[in-house]
Design a protein around this motif. Structure first.
Motif, PDB file in Angstrom:
ATOM      1  N   ILE A 175       0.868  -1.179   0.000  1.00 39.45           N
ATOM      2  CA  ILE A 175       0.000   0.000   0.000  1.00 39.45           C
ATOM      3  C   ILE A 175       0.905   1.229   0.000  1.00 39.45           C
ATOM      4  CG2 ILE A 175      -0.276  -0.104   2.530  1.00 39.45           C
ATOM      5  CD1 ILE A 175      -3.141   1.100   2.031  1.00 39.45           C
ATOM      6  N   ALA A 176       0.756   2.073  -1.006  1.00 40.12           N
ATOM      7  CA  ALA A 176       1.621   3.242  -1.158  1.00 40.12           C
ATOM      8  C   ALA A 176       0.781   4.515  -1.131  1.00 40.12           C
ATOM      9  CB  ALA A 176       2.413   3.157  -2.466  1.00 40.12           C
ATOM     10  N   PHE A 177       1.058   5.363  -0.158  1.00 39.35           N
ATOM     11  CA  PHE A 177       0.379   6.654  -0.007  1.00 39.35           C
ATOM     12  C   PHE A 177      -1.135   6.488   0.072  1.00 39.35           C
ATOM     13  CE2 PHE A 177       4.325   7.773  -2.482  1.00 39.35           C
ATOM     14  CZ  PHE A 177       5.018   8.265  -1.382  1.00 39.35           C
ATOM     15  N   GLY A 178      -1.569   5.434   0.750  1.00 40.36           N
ATOM     16  CA  GLY A 178      -2.999   5.188   0.871  1.00 40.36           C
ATOM     17  C   GLY A 178      -3.483   4.967   2.284  1.00 40.36           C
ATOM     18  N   ILE A 179      -2.613   4.477   3.159  1.00 45.27           N
ATOM     19  CA  ILE A 179      -3.071   4.069   4.490  1.00 45.27           C
ATOM     20  C   ILE A 179      -3.569   5.262   5.300  1.00 45.27           C
ATOM     21  CG2 ILE A 179      -0.834   4.244   5.684  1.00 45.27           C
ATOM     22  CD1 ILE A 179      -3.274   1.317   6.131  1.00 45.27           C
ATOM     23  N   ARG A 180      -3.013   6.452   5.069  1.00 44.39           N
ATOM     24  CA  ARG A 180      -3.434   7.605   5.881  1.00 44.39           C
ATOM     25  C   ARG A 180      -4.849   8.056   5.541  1.00 44.39           C
ATOM     26  NH1 ARG A 180      -0.629  10.112   1.734  1.00 44.39           N
ATOM     27  NH2 ARG A 180      -1.564  12.049   0.973  1.00 44.39           N
ATOM     28  N   ASN A 181      -5.380   7.624   4.390  1.00 41.96           N
ATOM     29  CA  ASN A 181      -6.734   8.009   4.001  1.00 41.96           C
ATOM     30  C   ASN A 181      -7.796   7.025   4.459  1.00 41.96           C
ATOM     31  OD1 ASN A 181      -5.974  10.406   2.416  1.00 41.96           O
ATOM     32  ND2 ASN A 181      -4.993   8.930   1.059  1.00 41.96           N
ATOM     33  N   VAL A 182      -7.375   5.945   5.094  1.00 42.72           N
ATOM     34  CA  VAL A 182      -8.308   4.936   5.587  1.00 42.72           C
ATOM     35  C   VAL A 182      -8.966   5.442   6.869  1.00 42.72           C
ATOM     36  CG1 VAL A 182      -8.450   2.608   6.560  1.00 42.72           C
ATOM     37  CG2 VAL A 182      -7.045   3.029   4.529  1.00 42.72           C
ATOM     38  N   THR A 183     -10.240   5.201   7.012  1.00 42.75           N
ATOM     39  CA  THR A 183     -10.949   5.668   8.205  1.00 42.75           C
ATOM     40  C   THR A 183     -10.471   4.947   9.456  1.00 42.75           C
ATOM     41  OG1 THR A 183     -12.912   6.191   6.883  1.00 42.75           O
ATOM     42  CG2 THR A 183     -13.225   5.945   9.266  1.00 42.75           C
TER      43      THR A 183
END
Length: 245
Positions: free
Chosen positions: A133-141
């Motif tokens: 996962i690249a530059f995506g985990i911070r957008n997860v609720t």
């Protein structure tokens, strides 16, 4: 672990039930210009970070790899060359649509594209050899839920790799980057993507993401072992990794 009632959406606090939809709206708006903006914001450096990330993953022929939040295909295209079987998953159909178009332009027809929520994956237990996962985990609720899902779908011996912005620890550079990102990136978003607000959110989401030690602790709490953090450019970005033992 239950999802908190409120979570961060940039510098705002919103109901947890609202964040997924609000993030979805952001990425639907920026999908068509996402990769151009990545070049503009990072001076092209994101390409080098992604190359380094894939070298750490070491995809191999015959493996099954899930690339989560990989909608536009940047990581998957790099891994596909290895001969691994890549499933590109993203919660946002507009981002996936961009990725499918880019794959067609490159003549790549070996990737599987799947609309998925990182917190509630539809794949069976022990299905993949690696999860990226690249530059995506911070957008997860609910980040802990997504990490537990990553652990669940990995086979024993499977590996987890996450590339994400973090907290820069270089004196001077950190302050300069903070000023650049807060003041200039939204203006670039307005100029290139005609969307200042979405890029203001994306920068704010970086600032609200846990620092490297705290995120490493979350990865361990999800069940991963041998958790490591590799800072890049003083922690501007970092590669987090772990194993399912």
């Amino acid at each position: 672990m239950s999802t908190p009632e409120t979570v961060s959406f940039g510098y705002e606090e919103v109901a947890a039930t609202e964040k997924t939809a609000k993030v979805g709206e952001v990425f639907s708006r920026v999908a068509k210009k996402y990769d151009i903006m990545n070049d503009a914001m990072s001076g092209g450096m994101h390409r080098l970070w992604k190359d380094r990330f894939v070298r750490r993953v070491k995809p191999r022929e015959g493996e099954s790899i899930l690339d989560m939040a990989g909608g536009t295909g940047d990581i998957a295209f790099r891994m596909e060359r290895s001969g691994a079987s890549i499933t590109v998953a993203d919660i946002n159909p507009d981002m996936l649509g961009v990725g499918v178009e880019r794959a067609a332009e490159r003549g790549i027809d070996t990737l599987v594209w799947s609309e998925q929520n990182a917190e509630t994956l539809s794949f069976p237990d022990q299905f993949f050899d690696a999860y990226t996962i690249a530059f995506g985990i911070r957008n997860v609720t609910d980040i802990p839920a997504a990490l537990k899902e990553a652990h669940r779908v990995l086979r024993y011996g499977g590996r987890f790799f996450c590339l994400e912005f973090s907290t820069n620890e270089w004196p001077g550079f950190a302050q300069a980057y903070d000023a650049y990102s807060h003041h200039l990136v939204p203006k670039l978003g307005k100029l290139i993507a005609q969307d200042e607000d979405s890029y203001r959110y994306l920068i704010e989401s970086i600032r609200r993401f846990p620092p490297m030690p705290a995120f490493a602790k979350m990865i361990r709490e999800a069940g991963f072992t041998s958790v490591k953090v590799e800072p890049i450019m003083g922690g501007l970005v970092a590669i987090h990794s772990g194993w399912k033992a």
